[in-house]
Scaffold this motif. Structure first.
Motif, mmCIF file in Angstrom:
data_model
loop_
_atom_site.group_PDB
_atom_site.id
_atom_site.type_symbol
_atom_site.label_atom_id
_atom_site.label_comp_id
_atom_site.label_asym_id
_atom_site.label_seq_id
_atom_site.Cartn_x
_atom_site.Cartn_y
_atom_site.Cartn_z
ATOM 1 N N UNK A 96 0.675 -1.259 -0.196
ATOM 2 C CA UNK A 96 0.157 0.133 0.140
ATOM 3 C C UNK A 96 0.839 1.122 0.071
ATOM 4 N N UNK A 97 2.138 1.317 0.725
ATOM 5 C CA UNK A 97 2.752 2.503 0.884
ATOM 6 C C UNK A 97 3.428 2.540 -0.413
ATOM 7 N N UNK A 98 3.963 1.573 -1.167
ATOM 8 C CA UNK A 98 4.578 1.866 -2.433
ATOM 9 C C UNK A 98 3.482 2.472 -3.396
ATOM 10 N N UNK A 99 2.587 1.824 -3.543
ATOM 11 C CA UNK A 99 1.264 2.494 -4.613
ATOM 12 C C UNK A 99 1.143 3.841 -4.383
ATOM 13 N N UNK A 100 1.053 4.151 -2.852
ATOM 14 C CA UNK A 100 0.438 5.605 -2.552
ATOM 15 C C UNK A 100 1.861 6.312 -2.868
ATOM 16 N N UNK A 101 3.060 6.136 -2.578
ATOM 17 C CA UNK A 101 4.203 6.960 -2.926
ATOM 18 C C UNK A 101 4.324 7.190 -4.473
ATOM 19 N N UNK A 102 4.141 5.838 -5.178
ATOM 20 C CA UNK A 102 4.218 6.179 -6.588
ATOM 21 C C UNK A 102 3.315 6.926 -7.376
ATOM 22 N N UNK B 144 4.187 10.574 -6.430
ATOM 23 C CA UNK B 144 5.376 11.078 -7.323
ATOM 24 C C UNK B 144 4.848 11.529 -8.601
ATOM 25 N N UNK B 145 3.703 10.577 -9.172
ATOM 26 C CA UNK B 145 3.412 10.996 -10.409
ATOM 27 C C UNK B 145 2.575 12.219 -10.566
ATOM 28 N N UNK B 146 1.603 12.321 -9.730
ATOM 29 C CA UNK B 146 0.818 13.653 -9.597
ATOM 30 C C UNK B 146 1.693 14.778 -9.366
ATOM 31 N N UNK B 147 2.573 14.858 -8.488
ATOM 32 C CA UNK B 147 3.620 15.953 -8.196
ATOM 33 C C UNK B 147 4.455 16.320 -9.382
ATOM 34 N N UNK B 148 4.860 15.268 -10.182
ATOM 35 C CA UNK B 148 5.521 15.431 -11.336
ATOM 36 C C UNK B 148 4.694 16.245 -12.353
ATOM 37 N N UNK B 149 3.292 15.635 -12.638
ATOM 38 C CA UNK B 149 2.400 16.331 -13.328
ATOM 39 C C UNK B 149 2.123 17.871 -13.288
ATOM 40 N N UNK B 150 2.009 17.883 -11.872
ATOM 41 C CA UNK B 150 1.450 19.295 -11.567
ATOM 42 C C UNK B 150 2.682 20.421 -11.680
ATOM 43 N N UNK B 151 3.946 19.816 -11.474
ATOM 44 C CA UNK B 151 5.243 20.855 -11.600
ATOM 45 C C UNK B 151 5.416 21.089 -13.177
ATOM 46 N N UNK B 152 5.245 20.100 -13.943
ATOM 47 C CA UNK B 152 5.326 20.118 -15.369
ATOM 48 C C UNK B 152 4.223 21.135 -15.935
ATOM 49 N N UNK C 96 -4.591 13.030 -16.184
ATOM 50 C CA UNK C 96 -4.936 12.344 -15.164
ATOM 51 C C UNK C 96 -5.304 10.970 -15.478
ATOM 52 N N UNK C 97 -5.835 10.940 -16.444
ATOM 53 C CA UNK C 97 -6.497 9.411 -17.206
ATOM 54 C C UNK C 97 -5.246 8.525 -17.077
ATOM 55 N N UNK C 98 -3.852 9.045 -17.659
ATOM 56 C CA UNK C 98 -2.704 8.290 -17.771
ATOM 57 C C UNK C 98 -2.236 7.721 -16.671
ATOM 58 N N UNK C 99 -2.094 8.668 -15.721
ATOM 59 C CA UNK C 99 -1.524 8.526 -14.315
ATOM 60 C C UNK C 99 -2.424 7.362 -13.702
ATOM 61 N N UNK C 100 -3.650 7.503 -14.030
ATOM 62 C CA UNK C 100 -4.517 6.489 -13.286
ATOM 63 C C UNK C 100 -4.316 5.190 -13.737
ATOM 64 N N UNK C 101 -4.186 4.967 -14.994
ATOM 65 C CA UNK C 101 -3.745 3.770 -15.773
ATOM 66 C C UNK C 101 -2.498 3.091 -15.279
ATOM 67 N N UNK C 102 -1.428 4.184 -15.148
ATOM 68 C CA UNK C 102 -0.276 3.584 -14.665
ATOM 69 C C UNK C 102 -0.234 3.150 -12.960
ATOM 70 N N UNK C 103 -0.677 3.783 -12.150
ATOM 71 C CA UNK C 103 -0.987 3.588 -10.898
ATOM 72 C C UNK C 103 -1.757 2.352 -10.810
ATOM 73 N N UNK C 104 -3.141 2.145 -11.412
ATOM 74 C CA UNK C 104 -3.794 1.022 -11.725
ATOM 75 C C UNK C 104 -3.220 -0.268 -11.811
ATOM 76 N N UNK C 105 -2.317 -0.251 -13.087
ATOM 77 C CA UNK C 105 -1.641 -1.510 -13.452
ATOM 78 C C UNK C 105 -0.462 -1.939 -12.311
#
Length: 417
Positions: free
Chosen positions: A194-200, A203-211, A221-230
């Motif tokens: 759970x901790x690993x998935x939450x951290x991942x 990281x994806x959300x923060x990176x997207x917001x910074x960019x 958000x859809x692409x990030x959701x797919x990555x996290x879901x997989x």
């Protein structure tokens, strides 16, 4: 009436959706950037084939064996990737792991040192070896093939000296033995998952917001959701399967939980991925591997980068040697033998790292190590001899190298390289 969008809003509007990402990926593959696709397809084909021919391949105990069998090879391959990214080679990595394992065994068993001092001594030995090899390559200009081939031969003799010309040194320390032979409690395994998935996801959300904040194209958000879901799906399945009881008599001994070596491998994967993708040192590694002269003119300390890559390679080989010692609960003259090096190099190349330098990821070591482990495990279950395993692994490595060469030609023709 017209409206003016802020930079972040403009980037968000230009962000491609899932369809755009798929089209972009297909275009990269057509242009020669295969990435990890061959390794993933190979894993799917191999696992499907062995599951059909030998259903026991899918059993819980065999699933756990795959993780422990491929751990040491993957760790050594992680270090080799740094050297391969520079277009160099380290033929001594296998016996470096054996020498470091022998240092661990001698200091702990023969001299009575605690496990943590013995581990430190083994890792320090790996760092020193890497520094010497790197200095010979970078400062004296001796080709890495020659330097590491000489070390390959010398370390065989040094390993014999450390184990008294052929003796077997037993490892009895429970902490070292636990690395490959003990398991994380099931509840702790789920917590780590759970901790690993939450951290991942964070990281994806923060990176997207910074960019987006910098006016750059960011993943929607859809692409990030797919990555996290997989990741969540694959990780959840793995933890569930590893938490199943694997003992035939659970009343006497219970065998369930994630092997302790798995979190160690994943932690090193995350650490070295961060180093390669998020630091100046990582960018310099790729720059030197792509064009050393251009990197030098850009002010990059090329010699220092080369020495550092060999230090990392031998340092990771020392960790692989510790895992090998834990797996066998002993060290002998065959620890880290020539097949270890061949499998480690094979794992890096099969995973997608180029032998020509400049292209590769630390994840390649995991994917390639999984392919090697699946071949050995599956063919062993089918009753094939070691000779057949070597032949098949060699053919897979040749196929991977061929795909790499063809990909580079296609990339050059399409102007991507």
């Amino acid at each position: 009436m017209s409206t003016t969008m802020l930079p972040g809003q403009e980037a968000a509007a230009q962000s491609p959706g899932i369809g755009g990402n798929i089209r972009s990926y297909v275009a990269r593959v057509r242009g020669g950037d295969m990435g990890a696709l061959p390794a993933i397809l190979g894993l799917i084909v191999l696992c499907t084939t062995f599951a059909i021919l030998r259903p026991v391949f899918l059993s819980a105990i065999n699933f756990a064996n795959l993780f422990t069998q491929g751990a040491a090879i993957s760790l050594i391959a992680m270090g080799l990737i740094f050297v391969l990214l520079l277009g160099e080679i380290d033929l001594s990595a296998g016996y470096t792991s054996g020498v470091c394992a022998a240092v661990l065994a001698v200091t702990m068993t023969s001299h009575g040192q605690p496990w943590y001092l013995s581990v430190a001594a083994a890792m320090l030995t790996g760092v020193v070896i890497g520094f010497v090899l790197g200095a010979l390559v970078a400062k004296l200009g001796v080709p890495s093939f020659v330097v590491t081939l000489a070390a390959f031969l010398a370390f065989q003799g040094l390993l014999l000296v450390l184990v008294n010309e052929g003796n077997n040194i037993a490892i009895r320390d429970p902490t070292i033995i636990a690395i490959e032979n003990r398991y994380v409690p099931p509840l702790l395994g789920w917590i780590l998952y759970v901790v690993s998935v939450v951290i991942y996801a964070a990281v994806q959300i923060v990176r997207a917001r910074r960019r987006s904040g910098r006016g750059l194209v960011a993943d929607p958000a859809t692409v990030i959701a797919v990555r996290v879901g997989v990741l969540a799906l694959l990780g959840g399945f793995a933890v569930y399967a590893l938490n199943l009881e694997r003992s035939r008599n659970a009343l006497l001994v219970s065998l369930k939980g994630v092997p302790i070596v798995v979190p160690i491998v994943l932690a090193l994967l995350v650490f070295w991925t961060f180093i390669l993708r998020r630091t100046a040192f990582g960018r310099h590694i790729y720059a030197v591997g792509g064009n050393a002269e251009a990197a030098r003119r850009a002010g990059i300390r090329v010699d220092r980068i080369r020495v550092s890559a060999f230090v990392i390679c031998s340092g990771m080989a020392s960790i692989g040697g510790i895992v090998l010692a834990s797996q066998a609960s002993s060290v002998d003259p065959s620890t880290g033998g020539s097949d270890v090096l061949l499998f480690a190099v094979g794992a890096a190349v099969i995973g997608g790292t180029s032998l020509f330098g400049g292209k590769g990821r630390v994840l390649d070591a995991i994917l390639g190590g999984a392919v090697v482990a699946v071949i050995n495990n599956g063919m062993g279950l089918m009753g094939y001899s070691a000779s057949v395993k070597y032949i098949v692994t060699g053919l897979v490595l040749l196929l991977a190298a061929g795909v790499d060469a063809l990909s580079r030609k296609r990339a050059a023709a399409s102007g991507l390289r």
